[in-house]
Enzyme design. Structure first.
Site, mmCIF file in Angstrom:
data_model
loop_
_atom_site.group_PDB
_atom_site.id
_atom_site.type_symbol
_atom_site.label_atom_id
_atom_site.label_comp_id
_atom_site.label_asym_id
_atom_site.label_seq_id
_atom_site.Cartn_x
_atom_site.Cartn_y
_atom_site.Cartn_z
ATOM 1 N N ASN A 165 25.652 -6.679 -30.513
ATOM 2 C CA ASN A 165 27.068 -6.518 -30.826
ATOM 3 C C ASN A 165 27.541 -7.171 -32.127
ATOM 4 O O ASN A 165 28.644 -6.881 -32.571
ATOM 5 C CB ASN A 165 27.947 -6.950 -29.639
ATOM 6 C CG ASN A 165 27.758 -8.396 -29.260
ATOM 7 O OD1 ASN A 165 26.706 -8.968 -29.497
ATOM 8 N ND2 ASN A 165 28.771 -9.002 -28.684
ATOM 9 N N GLU A 262 23.134 -18.155 -24.423
ATOM 10 C CA GLU A 262 24.535 -17.758 -24.671
ATOM 11 C C GLU A 262 24.710 -16.422 -23.974
ATOM 12 O O GLU A 262 24.238 -15.392 -24.466
ATOM 13 C CB GLU A 262 24.785 -17.595 -26.175
ATOM 14 C CG GLU A 262 24.862 -18.884 -26.951
ATOM 15 C CD GLU A 262 26.239 -19.532 -26.871
ATOM 16 O OE1 GLU A 262 27.184 -18.908 -26.360
ATOM 17 O OE2 GLU A 262 26.353 -20.690 -27.299
ATOM 18 N N CYS A 297 31.291 -10.916 -25.918
ATOM 19 C CA CYS A 297 31.137 -11.861 -24.805
ATOM 20 C C CYS A 297 32.443 -12.579 -24.503
ATOM 21 O O CYS A 297 32.722 -12.932 -23.370
ATOM 22 C CB CYS A 297 30.057 -12.874 -25.147
ATOM 23 S SG CYS A 297 30.391 -13.745 -26.690
ATOM 24 N N GLU A 473 26.879 -23.749 -29.437
ATOM 25 C CA GLU A 473 26.504 -23.315 -30.784
ATOM 26 C C GLU A 473 27.673 -23.510 -31.751
ATOM 27 O O GLU A 473 28.688 -24.108 -31.414
ATOM 28 C CB GLU A 473 26.046 -21.852 -30.746
ATOM 29 C CG GLU A 473 24.812 -21.683 -29.855
ATOM 30 C CD GLU A 473 24.026 -20.421 -30.105
ATOM 31 O OE1 GLU A 473 24.581 -19.461 -30.661
ATOM 32 O OE2 GLU A 473 22.826 -20.401 -29.748
#
Ligand code: NAD
Length: 493
Positions: A165, A262, A297, A473
């Site tokens: 994505n 993630e 996400c 992150e």
């Protein structure tokens, strides 16, 4: 489409079809020798190019080259490694338009958004180059007269596996922290969107030392082979929780490896009665990330609105979503393009059909636009009449589908927000500072916005709790996650 737009698009289709796409194994650029995969054009369902995956031997070659390069790379100072990453970012920036076009053609995402993504990827590379000097250890007064020191040591070879994505943005930004921390990297982009990462790898020639950065192409088998390579000691994965769990399993079967994940989200936006309504409605549109066809996400796919506002909020939100312009992603003004694949589009449509059969009300969208042709388009969709335990309210659709639910008080809002297995982001709308603090602490989410949504602030740790993952992150936390602490005790007495 104007003649110029048509010309640019055709030029990029020709470029993708005729360019020789190669893997980067150490410093060797080579066509893959594994099975050939078609790369599809989401906008019209045609084949853009056919690319051979890496063979198992090529995955091993990439890892071996990374392991050979690792000692010299870790021997550089963090500042020197940051300098390499900065120079690479400068080179990539010179090709930012190219990356934006490749991702638009390959992933079907709007060109204006892919221009922003390219800039973000480069900005994050520079951020990690800047953070190089924060790599340091401690002196600990643990005993009299002796020295107790710690050193942040790199792992060696890091495997980075990324989703479809944000093809370039993720490839660029997720490369930087492990490199600056002193590791060498083998990257595997999504088999659906490998083009920008492969182009990035070509541009690494003459910039990064041989073996420091490799790119392999392929799907689950190639990813699994990479995870299982004995010399890969650290795996960083971004993608679905199902694959994340498989990676944990594979890693555990072959050794003890450090794995960060993630993963997905089923993120809630909570609109309290004192919210600034215009801003909250605009944020609910932005927060769903329609520009990514909801394939993000962090998308706020559940909008929880206080009873007192829900009627007005819903009317205005539905009108705003109904006005979103859908079309070919390279056309100026287009706000949502196609989804990544027919399979993903049909999966999202299936969620909506089952929700409708279960009693949800479809307020807008819910189908395929009339002019979709063979492209993987789905209309922006809003539902209400959904209960918090319904499939549509608990599963990650990863498509342009939003559920609006009403609540009566703060306790109920938090209970519903937390009634899912995920815990990535949350967006809270209130002017009451005490409530803002209370609710931010009470929601199960790794990244919370108060009176905002979707904005990622460089340096602020991003990541999820529960099924949304392990690790943080976009921050110094990410940099340090590519090191492990070595303690040295110098006994002098
Ligand atoms: P996916 O899990 O299907 O694939 C991700 C990557 O894993 C791809 O490169 C794929 O080839 C690889 N892969 C598949 N099977 C593998 C295996 N067995 N071993 C090793 N690698 C394997 O995800 P996707 O459909 O590309 O992306 C969508 C998902 O990613 C959503 O769930 C989304 O929420 C999540 N995501 C999370 C974040 C985040 O920062 N938390 C960001 C973006 C996307």
């Amino acid at each position: 489409m104007t003649d110029q737009e048509n010309h640019d698009y055709q030029r990029w289709l020709d470029t993708v079809a005729t360019r020789s796409w190669r893997l980067r194994l150490g410093s060797d650029l080579t066509v893959g020798h594994g099975a050939v995969l078609p790369i599809m054009n989401p906008t019209d369902g045609s084949v853009l190019a056919e690319l051979a995956q890496a063979s198992p031997a090529e995955v091993a070659d990439a890892v071996d080259a990374a392991a050979v390069a690792a000692p010299a790379w870790r021997a550089l100072t963090p500042r020197e490694r940051g300098g390499y990453v900065r120079r690479y970012a400068d080179v990539l920036e010179g090709h930012a338009d190219e990356f934006a076009w490749l991702d638009t053609v390959d992933a079907g995402l709007p060109l204006w958004m892919m221009c922003k993504d390219a800039a973000t990827g480069i900005e994050r590379m520079r951020m990690f180059a800047d953070l190089a000097l924060s790599l340091s250890g401690l002196t600990i007064p643990a005993s009299a007269g002796n020295l107790h020191l710690t050193f942040p040591e790199p792992f060696g070879v890091v495997a980075r596996i990324i989703p479809f994505n944000h093809p370039f943005m993720f490839a660029a930004s997720k490369l930087a922290a492990p490199l600056v921390a002193g590791n060498t990297v083998v990257l595997k982009p999504s088999e659906l969107t490998p083009l920008s990462a492969l182009r990035m790898a070509e541009l690494a020639e003459d910039i990064l030392p041989a073996g420091v950065f490799s790119v392999v192409h392929g799907g689950a088998e190639v990813g699994d082979a990479l995870v299982r390579q004995p010399l890969v000691r650290r795996i960083a994965f971004t993608g679905s929780h199902g694959v994340g769990r498989k990676i944990q399993r594979s890693a555990a079967e072959v050794g003890v490896k450090h794995v960060s994940l993630e993963l997905g989200g089923k993120n809630a936006m909570i609109v309290f009665p004192d919210a600034e309504l215009d801003a909250a409605i605009a944020a609910a549109v932005k927060g769903m990330n329609f520009a990514f066809a909801g394939q993000s996400c962090g998308s706020t796919s559940r909008v929880l609105v206080h009873d007192s506002l829900v009627a007005e909020f819903t009317d205005r939100y539905v009108a705003a979503v109904g006005a979103i312009r859908q079309g070919a992603p390279w056309r100026p003004g287009v706000q949502i393009g196609p989804m990544i694949s027919q399979q993903q589009r049909d999966r999202a449509l299936g969620f909506v059909q089952r929700a409708s059969s279960a009693g949800a009300r479809l307020l807008v969208g819910g189908g395929v636009p009339g002019d979709a042709g063979a492209g993987y388009f789905m209309q922006p969709t809003v539902l209400n009449g959904v209960t918090p335990q319904d499939e549509i309210a608990t599963e990650e659709v990863f498509g342009p589908v939003v559920s609006i639910m009403a609540f009566t008080d703060e306790t109920e809002a938090v209970r519903v927000a937390n009634a899912v297995e995920y815990g990535l982001t949350a967006s809270i709308w209130t002017r009451d500072l005490a409530r803002a603090h209370r609710v931010s602490r009470a929601v199960d989410a790794g990244y919370v916005w108060v009176n905002d949504t979707s904005t990622h602030f460089p340096g602020v740790p991003f990541g999820g709790v529960k099924l949304s993952g392990i690790g943080r992150e976009e921050s110094v936390d990410e940099l340090l996650s590519y090191t492990e602490t070595k303690a040295v005790n110098v006994v002098m007495s």
